[in-house]
Design a protein around this motif. Structure first.
Motif, PDB file in Angstrom:
ATOM      1  N   GLY A  96     -19.619 103.282 -89.000  1.00  0.00           N
ATOM      2  CA  GLY A  96     -19.791 102.789 -90.353  1.00  0.00           C
ATOM      3  C   GLY A  96     -18.886 101.657 -90.772  1.00  0.00           C
ATOM      4  N   SER A  97     -17.625 101.686 -90.319  1.00  0.00           N
ATOM      5  CA  SER A  97     -16.694 100.636 -90.740  1.00  0.00           C
ATOM      6  C   SER A  97     -16.981  99.316 -90.050  1.00  0.00           C
ATOM      7  CB  SER A  97     -15.252 101.054 -90.417  1.00  0.00           C
ATOM      8  OG  SER A  97     -15.028 101.013 -89.017  1.00  0.00           O
ATOM      9  N   GLY A  98     -17.626  99.395 -88.902  1.00  0.00           N
ATOM     10  CA  GLY A  98     -17.949  98.177 -88.160  1.00  0.00           C
ATOM     11  C   GLY A  98     -16.768  97.531 -87.486  1.00  0.00           C
ATOM     12  N   ASN A  99     -15.646  98.226 -87.453  1.00  0.00           N
ATOM     13  CA  ASN A  99     -14.454  97.604 -86.889  1.00  0.00           C
ATOM     14  C   ASN A  99     -14.296  97.791 -85.392  1.00  0.00           C
ATOM     15  OD1 ASN A  99     -13.507  96.462 -89.258  1.00  0.00           O
ATOM     16  ND2 ASN A  99     -12.553  98.381 -89.884  1.00  0.00           N
ATOM     17  N   LYS A 100     -15.079  98.645 -84.808  1.00  0.00           N
ATOM     18  CA  LYS A 100     -15.007  98.834 -83.356  1.00  0.00           C
ATOM     19  C   LYS A 100     -16.405  98.732 -82.788  1.00  0.00           C
ATOM     20  CE  LYS A 100     -10.862 101.705 -83.368  1.00  0.00           C
ATOM     21  NZ  LYS A 100     -10.261 102.975 -82.947  1.00  0.00           N
ATOM     22  N   LEU A 101     -16.711  97.590 -82.250  1.00  0.00           N
ATOM     23  CA  LEU A 101     -18.001  97.368 -81.611  1.00  0.00           C
ATOM     24  C   LEU A 101     -17.818  97.656 -80.129  1.00  0.00           C
ATOM     25  CD1 LEU A 101     -20.913  96.374 -82.101  1.00  0.00           C
ATOM     26  CD2 LEU A 101     -20.120  94.082 -81.481  1.00  0.00           C
ATOM     27  N   ILE A 102     -18.492  98.707 -79.672  1.00  0.00           N
ATOM     28  CA  ILE A 102     -18.321  99.152 -78.289  1.00  0.00           C
ATOM     29  C   ILE A 102     -19.520  98.703 -77.476  1.00  0.00           C
ATOM     30  CG2 ILE A 102     -18.132 101.171 -76.789  1.00  0.00           C
ATOM     31  CD1 ILE A 102     -16.760 102.577 -79.144  1.00  0.00           C
TER      32      ILE A 102
ATOM     33  N   CYS B  91     -12.977  85.735 -78.990  1.00  0.00           N
ATOM     34  CA  CYS B  91     -12.679  86.005 -80.380  1.00  0.00           C
ATOM     35  C   CYS B  91     -13.999  86.163 -81.128  1.00  0.00           C
ATOM     36  CB  CYS B  91     -11.876  84.837 -80.954  1.00  0.00           C
ATOM     37  SG  CYS B  91     -11.458  84.981 -82.688  1.00  0.00           S
ATOM     38  N   ALA B  92     -14.016  86.984 -82.148  1.00  0.00           N
ATOM     39  CA  ALA B  92     -15.236  87.189 -82.916  1.00  0.00           C
ATOM     40  C   ALA B  92     -14.889  87.453 -84.367  1.00  0.00           C
ATOM     41  CB  ALA B  92     -16.057  88.341 -82.345  1.00  0.00           C
ATOM     42  N   TRP B  93     -15.882  87.222 -85.234  1.00  0.00           N
ATOM     43  CA  TRP B  93     -15.707  87.585 -86.637  1.00  0.00           C
ATOM     44  C   TRP B  93     -16.948  88.331 -87.134  1.00  0.00           C
ATOM     45  CZ3 TRP B  93     -18.941  86.111 -90.594  1.00  0.00           C
ATOM     46  CH2 TRP B  93     -19.782  85.012 -90.369  1.00  0.00           C
ATOM     47  N   SER B  94     -16.752  89.125 -88.171  1.00  0.00           N
ATOM     48  CA  SER B  94     -17.874  89.778 -88.840  1.00  0.00           C
ATOM     49  C   SER B  94     -17.469  90.041 -90.285  1.00  0.00           C
ATOM     50  CB  SER B  94     -18.263  91.088 -88.149  1.00  0.00           C
ATOM     51  OG  SER B  94     -17.403  92.140 -88.555  1.00  0.00           O
ATOM     52  N   LEU B  95     -18.444  90.499 -91.059  1.00  0.00           N
ATOM     53  CA  LEU B  95     -18.173  90.833 -92.447  1.00  0.00           C
ATOM     54  C   LEU B  95     -17.898  92.322 -92.621  1.00  0.00           C
ATOM     55  CD1 LEU B  95     -20.819  88.553 -94.183  1.00  0.00           C
ATOM     56  CD2 LEU B  95     -18.367  88.153 -93.889  1.00  0.00           C
ATOM     57  N   GLY B  96     -17.797  93.042 -91.501  1.00  0.00           N
ATOM     58  CA  GLY B  96     -17.547  94.475 -91.575  1.00  0.00           C
ATOM     59  C   GLY B  96     -18.816  95.254 -91.806  1.00  0.00           C
ATOM     60  N   GLY B  97     -18.681  96.579 -91.917  1.00  0.00           N
ATOM     61  CA  GLY B  97     -19.858  97.419 -92.036  1.00  0.00           C
ATOM     62  C   GLY B  97     -20.716  97.261 -90.794  1.00  0.00           C
ATOM     63  N   GLY B  98     -21.981  97.085 -90.983  1.00  0.00           N
ATOM     64  CA  GLY B  98     -22.864  96.943 -89.830  1.00  0.00           C
ATOM     65  C   GLY B  98     -23.241  95.516 -89.518  1.00  0.00           C
ATOM     66  N   SER B  99     -22.548  94.565 -90.099  1.00  0.00           N
ATOM     67  CA  SER B  99     -22.940  93.168 -89.879  1.00  0.00           C
ATOM     68  C   SER B  99     -22.658  92.770 -88.438  1.00  0.00           C
ATOM     69  CB  SER B  99     -22.213  92.239 -90.848  1.00  0.00           C
ATOM     70  OG  SER B  99     -20.824  92.317 -90.689  1.00  0.00           O
ATOM     71  N   ASP B 100     -23.480  91.848 -87.942  1.00  0.00           N
ATOM     72  CA  ASP B 100     -23.327  91.439 -86.555  1.00  0.00           C
ATOM     73  C   ASP B 100     -22.057  90.609 -86.361  1.00  0.00           C
ATOM     74  OD1 ASP B 100     -24.560  88.388 -86.743  1.00  0.00           O
ATOM     75  OD2 ASP B 100     -25.550  89.816 -88.076  1.00  0.00           O
ATOM     76  N   TYR B 101     -21.609  90.580 -85.112  1.00  0.00           N
ATOM     77  CA  TYR B 101     -20.427  89.819 -84.751  1.00  0.00           C
ATOM     78  C   TYR B 101     -20.863  88.428 -84.287  1.00  0.00           C
ATOM     79  CZ  TYR B 101     -17.395  94.014 -84.549  1.00  0.00           C
ATOM     80  OH  TYR B 101     -16.647  95.130 -84.832  1.00  0.00           O
ATOM     81  N   THR B 102     -20.061  87.447 -84.647  1.00  0.00           N
ATOM     82  CA  THR B 102     -20.261  86.092 -84.141  1.00  0.00           C
ATOM     83  C   THR B 102     -19.089  85.774 -83.228  1.00  0.00           C
ATOM     84  OG1 THR B 102     -21.431  85.415 -86.138  1.00  0.00           O
ATOM     85  CG2 THR B 102     -20.525  83.668 -84.731  1.00  0.00           C
ATOM     86  N   PHE B 103     -19.406  85.407 -81.990  1.00  0.00           N
ATOM     87  CA  PHE B 103     -18.378  85.188 -80.982  1.00  0.00           C
ATOM     88  C   PHE B 103     -18.100  83.706 -80.773  1.00  0.00           C
ATOM     89  CE2 PHE B 103     -17.514  89.308 -79.018  1.00  0.00           C
ATOM     90  CZ  PHE B 103     -18.538  90.076 -79.546  1.00  0.00           C
ATOM     91  N   GLY B 104     -16.850  83.436 -80.409  1.00  0.00           N
ATOM     92  CA  GLY B 104     -16.486  82.099 -79.973  1.00  0.00           C
ATOM     93  C   GLY B 104     -16.934  81.862 -78.543  1.00  0.00           C
ATOM     94  N   SER B 105     -16.627  80.684 -78.038  1.00  0.00           N
ATOM     95  CA  SER B 105     -17.044  80.311 -76.681  1.00  0.00           C
ATOM     96  C   SER B 105     -16.125  80.871 -75.608  1.00  0.00           C
ATOM     97  CB  SER B 105     -17.106  78.795 -76.544  1.00  0.00           C
ATOM     98  OG  SER B 105     -18.049  78.259 -77.454  1.00  0.00           O
ATOM     99  N   GLY B 106     -14.995  81.419 -76.023  1.00  0.00           N
ATOM    100  CA  GLY B 106     -14.118  82.093 -75.087  1.00  0.00           C
ATOM    101  C   GLY B 106     -13.087  81.209 -74.424  1.00  0.00           C
ATOM    102  N   THR B 107     -12.050  81.867 -73.897  1.00  0.00           N
ATOM    103  CA  THR B 107     -11.008  81.211 -73.105  1.00  0.00           C
ATOM    104  C   THR B 107     -10.940  81.919 -71.761  1.00  0.00           C
ATOM    105  OG1 THR B 107      -9.635  80.594 -75.002  1.00  0.00           O
ATOM    106  CG2 THR B 107      -8.544  80.759 -72.856  1.00  0.00           C
ATOM    107  N   ARG B 108     -11.069  81.129 -70.711  1.00  0.00           N
ATOM    108  CA  ARG B 108     -10.986  81.707 -69.370  1.00  0.00           C
ATOM    109  C   ARG B 108      -9.550  81.583 -68.868  1.00  0.00           C
ATOM    110  NH1 ARG B 108     -14.747  83.778 -66.773  1.00  0.00           N
ATOM    111  NH2 ARG B 108     -16.345  82.766 -68.057  1.00  0.00           N
ATOM    112  N   LEU B 109      -8.958  82.711 -68.511  1.00  0.00           N
ATOM    113  CA  LEU B 109      -7.560  82.750 -68.092  1.00  0.00           C
ATOM    114  C   LEU B 109      -7.457  83.215 -66.651  1.00  0.00           C
ATOM    115  CD1 LEU B 109      -4.471  82.701 -68.723  1.00  0.00           C
ATOM    116  CD2 LEU B 109      -4.717  85.095 -69.399  1.00  0.00           C
ATOM    117  N   LEU B 110      -6.737  82.454 -65.875  1.00  0.00           N
ATOM    118  CA  LEU B 110      -6.426  82.853 -64.497  1.00  0.00           C
ATOM    119  C   LEU B 110      -4.916  82.938 -64.356  1.00  0.00           C
ATOM    120  CD1 LEU B 110      -7.249  83.459 -61.574  1.00  0.00           C
ATOM    121  CD2 LEU B 110      -7.173  80.996 -61.120  1.00  0.00           C
ATOM    122  N   VAL B 111      -4.461  84.115 -63.982  1.00  0.00           N
ATOM    123  CA  VAL B 111      -3.027  84.325 -63.773  1.00  0.00           C
ATOM    124  C   VAL B 111      -2.770  84.376 -62.275  1.00  0.00           C
ATOM    125  CG1 VAL B 111      -1.048  85.805 -64.256  1.00  0.00           C
ATOM    126  CG2 VAL B 111      -2.907  85.603 -65.926  1.00  0.00           C
ATOM    127  N   ILE B 112      -1.851  83.533 -61.805  1.00  0.00           N
ATOM    128  CA  ILE B 112      -1.587  83.465 -60.359  1.00  0.00           C
ATOM    129  C   ILE B 112      -0.120  83.730 -60.053  1.00  0.00           C
ATOM    130  CG2 ILE B 112      -3.516  81.931 -59.880  1.00  0.00           C
ATOM    131  CD1 ILE B 112      -1.524  79.598 -59.947  1.00  0.00           C
TER     132      ILE B 112
END
Lengths: 113, 112
Positions: A96-102, B91-112
């Motif tokens: 419900g909180s939407g804070n953990k998308l698994i 990284c992603a953002w949402s408005l909380g509740g059941g709203s969908d997440y919007t993701f960034g393009s990402g950062t690829r990290l290689l540790v050697i």
């Protein structure tokens, strides 16, 4: 505890075929179910989601998914795939909180010409 | 329109060196912000989330830390990288509740 399982790691079909990608979940309360797509090396894009109401939800690019409470499933379907649909598809669940998308483990869809 | 920007696009770092990854969201006030990590060919593991400036919740301990110094900025960092930190950070953002997440393009990290 919310869990999501995607039983197929890799699905291969031909262009124009129909496809179903499977997703099963377990959760005790109200949940939101969603599907995301990840093209190779890219970020994720939202396809569709379900919370309540009509168990069949429509998404972008001709995708749809059907929720089944009795089967604890939320399978993704497309009637006719295109080569550009080749990607990894992730099923996801959140409470419900939407804070953990698994996310599930993902299904790689390969569309052959 | 909302935009989400991650930097850098890619990094190659030595074990034991520090790391700082950034994420900026424009066009949305007070979003919920998230960091995810994805091993090569693997699923996404949520690391942190933040629902307001200055507050960050840890979901998984991977010897990483996160901060939200501004409403539109989310930082992931560590003072000493491990080989196991290699992967794809989203990284992603949402408005909380059941709203969908919007993701960034990402950062690829290689540790050697």
């Amino acid at each position: 505890t919310q869990t999501v399982s995607q039983s197929d790691a890799h699905v291969t079909v031909f262009e124009g075929d129909s496809v179903e990608l499977r997703c099963n979940y377990s959760y005790g309360g109200s949940i939101y179910l969603s599907w995301y797509i990840q093209h190779h090396g890219r970020g994720l894009q939202f396809l569709l989601k379900y919370y309540s109401g009509n168990p069949v939800v429509q998404g972008v690019n001709g995708f749809e998914a059907e929720f089944s409470k009795s089967d604890s499933s939320f399978h993704l379907r497309k009637a006719s795939v295109h080569w550009s649909d080749s990607a990894v598809y992730f099923c996801a669940v959140t409470g419900g909180s939407g804070n953990k998308l698994i996310f599930g483990t993902g299904t790689l869809l390969s569309v052959k010409p | 329109a909302q935009t989400i920007h991650q930097w850098p696009v890619a990094e190659i770092k030595a074990v034991g060196s520090p790391l700082s990854l950034g994420c900026t969201i424009k066009g949305k006030s007070s979003p919920n912000l998230y960091w995810y990590w994805q091993a090569t060919g693997g699923t996404l593991q949520q690391l942190f989330y933040s629902i307001t400036v200055g507050q960050v919740e840890s979901v998984v301990q991977l010897n990483l830390s996160a901060s939200r110094p501004k409403d539109d900025q989310f930082i992931l960092s560590t003072e000493k990288l491990l080989l196991s930190h290699s992967g794809f950070y989203l990284c992603a953002w949402s408005l909380g509740g059941g709203s969908d997440y919007t993701f960034g393009s990402g950062t690829r990290l290689l540790v050697i």
